[in-house]
Design an enzyme around this catalytic site. Structure first.
Site, PDB file in Angstrom:
ATOM      1  N   HIS A 138      70.390  11.025  31.260  1.00  0.00           N
ATOM      2  CA  HIS A 138      69.122  11.720  30.980  1.00  0.00           C
ATOM      3  C   HIS A 138      69.264  12.940  30.078  1.00  0.00           C
ATOM      4  O   HIS A 138      68.274  13.491  29.630  1.00  0.00           O
ATOM      5  CB  HIS A 138      68.467  12.169  32.291  1.00  0.00           C
ATOM      6  CG  HIS A 138      69.088  13.409  32.861  1.00  0.00           C
ATOM      7  ND1 HIS A 138      70.287  13.394  33.513  1.00  0.00           N
ATOM      8  CD2 HIS A 138      68.692  14.696  32.837  1.00  0.00           C
ATOM      9  CE1 HIS A 138      70.598  14.621  33.881  1.00  0.00           C
ATOM     10  NE2 HIS A 138      69.646  15.439  33.481  1.00  0.00           N
TER      11      HIS A 138
HETATM   12  N1  UDP Z   1      68.987  12.365  41.828  1.00  0.00           N
HETATM   13  C1  UDP Z   1      68.051  11.782  42.658  1.00  0.00           C
HETATM   14  N2  UDP Z   1      67.554  10.554  42.311  1.00  0.00           N
HETATM   15  C2  UDP Z   1      67.946   9.881  41.182  1.00  0.00           C
HETATM   16  C3  UDP Z   1      68.908  10.493  40.346  1.00  0.00           C
HETATM   17  C4  UDP Z   1      69.399  11.745  40.690  1.00  0.00           C
HETATM   18  O1  UDP Z   1      67.698  12.346  43.693  1.00  0.00           O
HETATM   19  O2  UDP Z   1      67.434   8.779  40.925  1.00  0.00           O
HETATM   20  C5  UDP Z   1      69.529  13.673  42.213  1.00  0.00           C
HETATM   21  C6  UDP Z   1      71.037  13.701  42.243  1.00  0.00           C
HETATM   22  O3  UDP Z   1      71.518  13.225  43.463  1.00  0.00           O
HETATM   23  C7  UDP Z   1      71.338  15.177  42.042  1.00  0.00           C
HETATM   24  C8  UDP Z   1      70.226  15.620  41.161  1.00  0.00           C
HETATM   25  O4  UDP Z   1      69.199  14.631  41.235  1.00  0.00           O
HETATM   26  O5  UDP Z   1      71.289  15.886  43.265  1.00  0.00           O
HETATM   27  C9  UDP Z   1      70.739  15.721  39.759  1.00  0.00           C
HETATM   28  O6  UDP Z   1      69.704  15.938  38.915  1.00  0.00           O
HETATM   29  P1  UDP Z   1      69.727  15.568  37.391  1.00  0.00           P
HETATM   30  O7  UDP Z   1      70.765  14.560  37.136  1.00  0.00           O
HETATM   31  O8  UDP Z   1      68.325  15.244  37.026  1.00  0.00           O
HETATM   32  O9  UDP Z   1      70.054  16.970  36.682  1.00  0.00           O
HETATM   33  P2  UDP Z   1      71.383  17.778  36.410  1.00  0.00           P
HETATM   34  O10 UDP Z   1      72.191  17.826  37.652  1.00  0.00           O
HETATM   35  O11 UDP Z   1      72.075  17.126  35.264  1.00  0.00           O
HETATM   36  O12 UDP Z   1      70.873  19.135  36.032  1.00  0.00           O
END
Ligand code: UDP
Length: 352
Positions: free
Chosen positions: A199
């Site tokens: 993403h």
């Molecule tokens: N997550 C979720 N459902 C999904 C994909 C990710 O709940 O289908 C959770 C994941 O477990 C983690 C968080 O979203 O706790 C991560 O968010 P994301 O990947 O959007 O952002 P980043 O961590 O890169 O800022």
């Protein structure tokens, strides 16, 4: 003591759930601490926002701004609320536009800021890096998950009120073990599978990078579960060549983004995880699943140093080779704490 928590994106809801819970506990014990939540509206789809409020028992937001992702627009909308409420502090998390907007608005109103997940650096030119560096500059309390994060702040001359408290996402990972999930049955998964998430703007805004990632996935010839982030879905829908790649790849199973208990179950049971998410790199380790990161760098350097995470960028051959050479290292990471991060933060804030 009155706190306004400003959040707007998926990973922040999960972290805020842990802090809200610790605030309620401390409130029941002895501290006159109150929290109100301001949701910027940065993420608004049910599966990116509401699902977490319901599933993780996060108090309903007192304000929902319904903003776009523009920092300016958020700041303009947050300032009048802070001016009217005059909280004792504002809490922000991580590195999104909502984080920076919350910090800028609080700073404008002279309200001290607590930054949770402070000190992380990728040393890149990505928006997330600008957001976290600027937020750290404005913050009064800097809650760092790791010693690397503390060192990064020290190198920038930030040494006051810097606390190493472990990773608040580890608190969540421990608690999610108690939450049931039927996702494996619902998806009727019986064979070993890989879990993938993509993403980051650096991978979705440049379609050739997304094309490389999907091509590598298709060539892997193993079942891949791909919960699709709305941003990635939008890019794929706008590019017929990407749609075709997905349609022709019989091994890739696209699903909607799922809730926290479901993603944790998918993470725990995967053979390995392919991701460009910051949070999922650590969750992979929490569940002792090897991770392959579709970026050239990471803020979570200890996952790479211990061998649990491999950085491969978007090069097709590096992705294939990493999957074919997956291993489960022995080394543990101790820095993420013991699941008491939220409580430590609330204790420090209560002493204010
Ligand atoms: N997550 C979720 N459902 C999904 C994909 C990710 O709940 O289908 C959770 C994941 O477990 C983690 C968080 O979203 O706790 C991560 O968010 P994301 O990947 O959007 O952002 P980043 O961590 O890169 O800022």
């Amino acid at each position: 003591m009155r706190i306004i928590t400003i959040i707007g994106a998926r990973p922040q809801f999960i972290k805020a759930a842990m802090l809200s819970q610790a605030i309620r506990q401390r409130q029941a014990e002895d501290c006159p601490i109150q929290e109100k939540i301001l949701h910027t509206g940065q993420h608004y789809d049910y599966e990116m926002s509401d699902i977490f409020f319901t599933e993780l028992g996060i108090p309903a937001p007192a304000w929902h701004l319904g903003c776009s992702t523009s920092v300016d627009e958020m700041v303009q909308n947050i300032i009048p609320i802070l001016q009217e409420e005059r909280p004792d502090m504002v809490v922000v998390y991580g590195d999104t536009n909502s984080t920076l907007a919350g910090a800028l608005a609080a700073s404008h109103c002279n309200i001290p800021i607590a930054h949770i997940e402070a000190g992380l650096r990728s040393y890149t030119d990505m928006a997330e890096e600008h957001n976290r560096v600027a937020t750290d500059r404005l913050a009064h309390w800097l809650f760092c998950p790791t010693s690397t994060a503390v060192d990064n702040l020290h190198k920038e001359g930030i040494t006051q009120r810097v606390y190493q408290v472990g990773d608040i996402m580890y608190d969540a990972a421990i608690q999610v073990g108690l939450m049931p999930s039927s996702i494996l049955d619902r998806l009727d998964i019986s064979a070993p599978y890989l879990l993938a998430t993509v993403h980051r703007a650096e991978n979705t805004d440049r379609t050739e990078r997304l094309a490389h990632i999907l091509t590598a996935f298709a060539r892997l010839n193993r079942l891949i579960i791909l919960p699709l982030h709305p941003r990635t879905r939008k890019v794929i829908s706008a590019h017929p060549e990407l749609q075709q790649l997905l349609q022709q790849a019989a091994n890739i199973r696209v699903i909607d983004s799922v809730g926290y208990a479901d993603i944790a179950t998918l993470e725990k049971n995967a053979y390995c995880i392919l991701t460009d998410s910051g949070g999922i790199q650590k969750e992979a380790y929490f569940h002792r699943t090897p991770c392959i990161t579709l970026r050239e760098e990471t803020e979570w350097v200890e996952t790479v140093q211990t061998g649990w995470n491999t950085l491969v960028g978007t090069d097709i051959h590096r992705i294939l080779s990493a999957v074919n050479n997956v291993r489960r290292p022995q080394q543990e990471i101790t820095e993420y704490g013991s699941g008491t991060t939220a409580r430590q933060i609330v204790d420090i804030l209560c002493a204010f």
